[in-house]
Design a protein around this motif. Structure first.
Motif, PDB file in Angstrom:
ATOM      1  N   GLU A 140      14.801  13.620  57.254  1.00 32.34           N
ATOM      2  CA  GLU A 140      14.576  12.626  56.432  1.00 32.34           C
ATOM      3  C   GLU A 140      13.684  11.351  57.146  1.00 32.34           C
ATOM      4  OE1 GLU A 140      15.013   9.669  54.229  1.00 32.34           O
ATOM      5  OE2 GLU A 140      15.672   9.506  55.547  1.00 32.34           O
ATOM      6  N   VAL A 156      20.955   9.421  63.208  1.00 30.73           N
ATOM      7  CA  VAL A 156      21.796   9.332  62.106  1.00 30.73           C
ATOM      8  C   VAL A 156      23.009  10.356  62.050  1.00 30.73           C
ATOM      9  CG1 VAL A 156      19.409  10.143  60.675  1.00 30.73           C
ATOM     10  CG2 VAL A 156      20.943  12.040  61.122  1.00 30.73           C
ATOM     11  N   ARG A 209      19.377  15.850  56.479  1.00 31.99           N
ATOM     12  CA  ARG A 209      19.480  14.633  57.193  1.00 31.99           C
ATOM     13  C   ARG A 209      18.675  14.681  57.972  1.00 31.99           C
ATOM     14  NH1 ARG A 209      25.955  13.250  57.815  1.00 31.99           N
ATOM     15  NH2 ARG A 209      25.906  13.000  55.087  1.00 31.99           N
ATOM     16  N   ASP A 215      21.847   6.383  55.002  1.00 33.29           N
ATOM     17  CA  ASP A 215      22.987   7.294  56.380  1.00 33.29           C
ATOM     18  C   ASP A 215      22.125   6.892  57.703  1.00 33.29           C
ATOM     19  OD1 ASP A 215      25.245   7.571  54.902  1.00 33.29           O
ATOM     20  OD2 ASP A 215      24.154   9.388  54.101  1.00 33.29           O
ATOM     21  N   ASP A 239      23.312  19.678  57.961  1.00 32.33           N
ATOM     22  CA  ASP A 239      22.617  18.718  58.479  1.00 32.33           C
ATOM     23  C   ASP A 239      20.912  18.631  58.526  1.00 32.33           C
ATOM     24  OD1 ASP A 239      25.369  16.915  58.952  1.00 32.33           O
ATOM     25  OD2 ASP A 239      25.669  17.432  60.036  1.00 32.33           O
TER      26      ASP A 239
END
Length: 335
Positions: free
Chosen positions: A127, A217, A124, A4, A121
């Protein structure tokens, strides 16, 4: 697409030209290692929900840096467990720079306090940092509510992103996004001067300039609540951002900056020369002053072009030298 996350732009390179540092191995980042940084100005209607959204996910280290709000933003933020800093200056850019002086953890997750970005989020966004990236941009256009952005704002955002890609040579998809994750170490390498809303633009340019490993992202982007008023002025701020993009090219892409000025000088001088020649051929009228101005403009344009080429060579050499020094420093740390 890579977990992603889309890698765009360029980061630190070895002498062989291969990207380094970024790996497929992930080492989960603990919420205790993250400071959630929220610049605010009159966000009393939304700041509580934003802080609670992060607290529910374990991110309790929240720093609200407030631009002297006239509502209850600071009181509400404190009541919900955030540390509150009243900035000494004005503007979002100054707030971010000042806040980083108080951050003692290695990672920062930055977002606006208006409720448009989703705390869900957070993982995400963080990461890619665990895989070696140093700066992460949340792409709002990946999942945007239909009424989250006016048509004029959306058009302006896309034009600014295209201009950034053309001038600075990197595709970051949404350079004006306020949702960012980055390492404190990488932030300290950047030379940031912006005080206002151009801070996001300057961050993107500095990432390219200093070879900061950057990725994008997808994130969700919601409309502002009705009771929350925007501090942005589309036309005024859009013009300021475009001017900042061009101005920052002076040190990041000097060939474009000085080259464009040189071409403008040559073209304007040539147009004046054509007019002077036409007047002399048709009516036998001479315009000595205009002819001198034409010659001066052309000469200045040629000099600016040459200066742009030389400056570009110096910037390239500087970047190569910086990469060598970074490699030496990494080798020394490994030993």
């Amino acid at each position: 697409m890579e977990d992603d996350a889309v890698r765009t732009g360029s980061g630190p390179l070895s002498d062989g030209g291969e990207a380094i540092a970024v790996t497929d191995e992930t080492e989960e980042i603990s919420p205790d290692e993250v400071c959630v940084l929220i610049p605010t100005l009159n966000e009393a209607a939304t700041i509580a929900d934003v802080i609670e959204g992060f607290a529910e996910r374990g991110y309790t280290n929240v720093l609200v840096v407030d631009g002297d709000s006239t509502d209850d933003t600071r009181e509400i933020a404190r009541d919900h467990g955030a540390e509150v800093l009243v900035q000494s200056g004005d503007g979002k850019g100054q707030a971010v720079r000042e806040a980083l002086e108080y951050v003692t953890v290695p990672y920062v997750l930055m977002l606006d306090g208006d409720g448009t970005y989703d705390p869900a989020d957070a993982d995400r966004m963080l990461e890619p940092l665990s895989r070696g990236y140093e700066h992460v941009i949340g792409n709002r256009f990946a999942d945007m509510d239909d009424d989250a952005m006016r048509a004029l704002n959306g058009f302006g955002n896309r034009m600014i992103n295209r201009a950034f890609g053309f001038v600075h040579g990197a595709n970051y998809e949404d350079i004006l996004s306020g949702y960012r994750a980055f390492t404190v170490d990488s932030f300290k390498r950047l030379s940031l001067d912006s005080d206002g809303f151009t801070i996001e633009t300057e961050l993107a340019v500095e990432c390219v300039k200093h070879g900061v490993e950057t990725t994008v992202v997808p994130v969700s982007y919601s409309a502002r609540p009705d009771e929350s008023e925007t501090n942005l002025h589309p036309v005024k701020d859009g013009g300021t951002i475009l001017l900042a993009l061009y101005s920052l090219a002076k040190t990041n892409n000097p060939l474009f900056y000085f080259g464009s000025l040189g071409v403008a000088g040559i073209l304007s001088g040539s147009l004046i020369a054509v007019y002077v020649l036409w007047e002399w051929v048709q009516y036998h009228q001479s315009h000595e002053v205009m002819a001198l101005a034409s010659a001066a403009a052309i000469l200045l344009g040629v000099q600016l072009l040459m200066f742009g080429v030389l400056s570009d060579m110096l910037v390239t050499l500087h970047r190569e030298q910086r990469r060598r020094l970074e490699r030496i420093a990494r080798d020394a740390d490994d030993e």
